[in-house]
Design an enzyme around this catalytic site. Sequence first.
Site, mmCIF file in Angstrom:
data_model
loop_
_atom_site.group_PDB
_atom_site.id
_atom_site.type_symbol
_atom_site.label_atom_id
_atom_site.label_comp_id
_atom_site.label_asym_id
_atom_site.label_seq_id
_atom_site.Cartn_x
_atom_site.Cartn_y
_atom_site.Cartn_z
ATOM 1 N N TYR A 77 0.837 -1.197 0.000
ATOM 2 C CA TYR A 77 0.000 0.000 0.000
ATOM 3 C C TYR A 77 0.874 1.250 0.000
ATOM 4 O O TYR A 77 1.997 1.242 0.528
ATOM 5 C CB TYR A 77 -0.929 0.004 1.208
ATOM 6 C CG TYR A 77 -2.044 -1.008 1.102
ATOM 7 C CD1 TYR A 77 -3.295 -0.655 0.608
ATOM 8 C CD2 TYR A 77 -1.841 -2.339 1.469
ATOM 9 C CE1 TYR A 77 -4.311 -1.591 0.497
ATOM 10 C CE2 TYR A 77 -2.852 -3.277 1.362
ATOM 11 C CZ TYR A 77 -4.089 -2.897 0.875
ATOM 12 O OH TYR A 77 -5.096 -3.825 0.756
ATOM 13 N N GLU A 78 0.352 2.319 -0.594
ATOM 14 C CA GLU A 78 1.110 3.561 -0.716
ATOM 15 C C GLU A 78 1.581 4.087 0.637
ATOM 16 O O GLU A 78 2.600 4.773 0.726
ATOM 17 C CB GLU A 78 0.265 4.628 -1.418
ATOM 18 C CG GLU A 78 0.007 4.336 -2.891
ATOM 19 C CD GLU A 78 -0.791 5.443 -3.548
ATOM 20 O OE1 GLU A 78 -0.636 6.608 -3.145
ATOM 21 O OE2 GLU A 78 -1.577 5.146 -4.463
ATOM 22 N N SER A 79 0.852 3.788 1.676
ATOM 23 C CA SER A 79 1.221 4.286 3.004
ATOM 24 C C SER A 79 2.414 3.555 3.599
ATOM 25 O O SER A 79 2.958 3.982 4.624
ATOM 26 C CB SER A 79 0.025 4.166 3.949
ATOM 27 O OG SER A 79 -0.496 2.848 3.934
#
Length: 264
Positions: A59-61
């Site tokens: 995930y981008e996070s």
Amino acid sequence: MSDSDYADTDPEYTDTELMITRAALELRNDDTVLVGVGVPNLACNLAKQTHAPDLEMVYESGTVDSDPDALPLSIGDPVLATGARSIVPMYEGFGRYLQAGRIDVGFLGGAQIDKRGNINSTVIGDYDDPKVRLPGSGGACEIASNAKRTLVIAPHQARRFPEEVDFVTSPGYVGGREGREDLGLRGGPETVITDKAVMEFDESGEMYVETLHPGVTREEVQEATGWELRFADDVTETSTPDEDEIRLIREELDPDGIYTGGGD
């Protein structure tokens, strides 16, 4: 209305469910996918529960190989830490994984996508005096430039599919496949999945229709496209969700219909 009631009221699939299941088919068992939330997330989790159990989601996070026990509502949702192999800063996620060439698939969307797969999420109209100013790139340009292949999911509307985007936020095949190579970019767009058709890219880097969704005509797709669209010589019908896929989406992956529009 309970989850089971929702599943029983509409045994047929929706346009969104068709896009989810078709996108899931693009994912392979050993893929590492950079994914956000919404429809792409549902497609990845569906693939993981059906034909690609070893699919790895980043995930981008910065959560790596998450196994959330609830539907994430944003890339910063704490549920993404559930079962994650590791949690790294966003900078490291993009640097160590994406820019280093370790991401097989990236999902993208945008306000506009043109015939060469260039995506605009910056402005509609002139950059200095736009009709609409949009959120911008976020990580989209990095994903489009560095993932080994990108998948696009978008509603099929003429305003979303102009011949040329107003601004290239995320590069597709730019001036063609050679143009992309000249810029030193990896991969490129592979498949565009809409609520009318599935489109791919030819040897020159131009989009064409590979399959039509059930009940959709060539004329309907052309009317929703801003250039003279080409069709494959052997256009077939898009594969539709089976009962198990619909059950997984409605009862397990998105029982409240947050992204699919069903539920209570």
